[in-house]
Design a protein around this motif. Structure first.
Motif, short mmCIF file in Angstrom:
data_model
loop_
_atom_site.label_atom_id
_atom_site.label_comp_id
_atom_site.label_asym_id
_atom_site.label_seq_id
_atom_site.Cartn_x
_atom_site.Cartn_y
_atom_site.Cartn_z
N GLU A 29 0.74 -1.00 -0.02
CA GLU A 29 0.02 -0.01 0.06
C GLU A 29 0.96 1.19 0.03
OE1 GLU A 29 -4.04 0.92 2.35
OE2 GLU A 29 -2.44 0.59 3.59
N THR A 30 0.49 2.23 -0.84
CA THR A 30 1.13 3.53 -0.81
C THR A 30 0.62 4.50 0.16
OG1 THR A 30 -0.29 4.55 -2.34
CG2 THR A 30 1.66 3.27 -3.15
N GLU A 31 1.28 5.56 0.54
CA GLU A 31 0.78 6.64 1.14
C GLU A 31 -0.44 7.20 0.87
OE1 GLU A 31 2.20 10.93 3.11
OE2 GLU A 31 3.43 9.86 1.57
N SER A 95 5.01 9.06 5.35
CA SER A 95 5.20 8.21 4.10
C SER A 95 5.98 7.03 4.43
CB SER A 95 5.68 9.28 3.09
OG SER A 95 7.04 9.96 3.58
#
Length: 147
Positions: A29-31, A95
């Motif tokens: 998963e990304t920020e 992040s």
């Protein structure tokens, strides 16, 4: 014929070896994905309790928190604006650590540990006060559901 069988067997072995070592294409998963899941929703109380106890804390029945895509948040209902959790301000997700949520209000910063964040559930822990003024700080667990 044995030569073809050996070559075929060697080819199958090499293909299995190479495909087994293939790098996973999903980096996780990304920020931005995590932020998108959090924002533009109101999260309402499922329960609020100390992490070491299962008994819900009183007064949080109608608590809710809303995160906006502009980077602001607001709380309402029961126990909104308790001393350890601001009632409104700005928010950000680290992040480098997608489980770290920072809430800031008038220069006061609170670090929140995200335990679960899905389309329908948001669970986080935050350092909170003890039951009595003389008790040491304890961790409060918010189990929230999407509205």
């Amino acid at each position: 014929m044995k030569t073809y069988f050996k070559l075929f067997s060697l080819l199958v072995f090499v293909l299995v070896l190479v495909s087994g070592c293939k790098k996973d294409d999903d980096p996780g998963e990304t920020e931005a994905e995590r932020q998108q899941r959090l924002v533009s929703k109101t999260w309402a109380t499922g329960s609020v309790s100390y992490t070491e106890e299962s008994t819900p804390l009183a007064g949080f029945d109608d608590f809710s928190i809303t995160f906006n895509s502009t980077g602001t948040f607001s709380t309402s209902g029961g126990q909104a604006g308790v001393s350890y959790l601001p009632s409104s301000g700005s928010w950000s997700i680290d992040s480098n650590d997608l489980t770290a949520l920072t809430l800031t209000d008038n220069g006061n910063t609170v670090e929140v540990d995200i335990v679960t964040l899905s389309e329908t559930a948001f669970v986080f822990n935050v350092a909170g006060p003890g039951v009595k003024a003389t008790d040491p700080d304890r961790t409060v667990r918010y189990d929230l559901v999407s509205q």
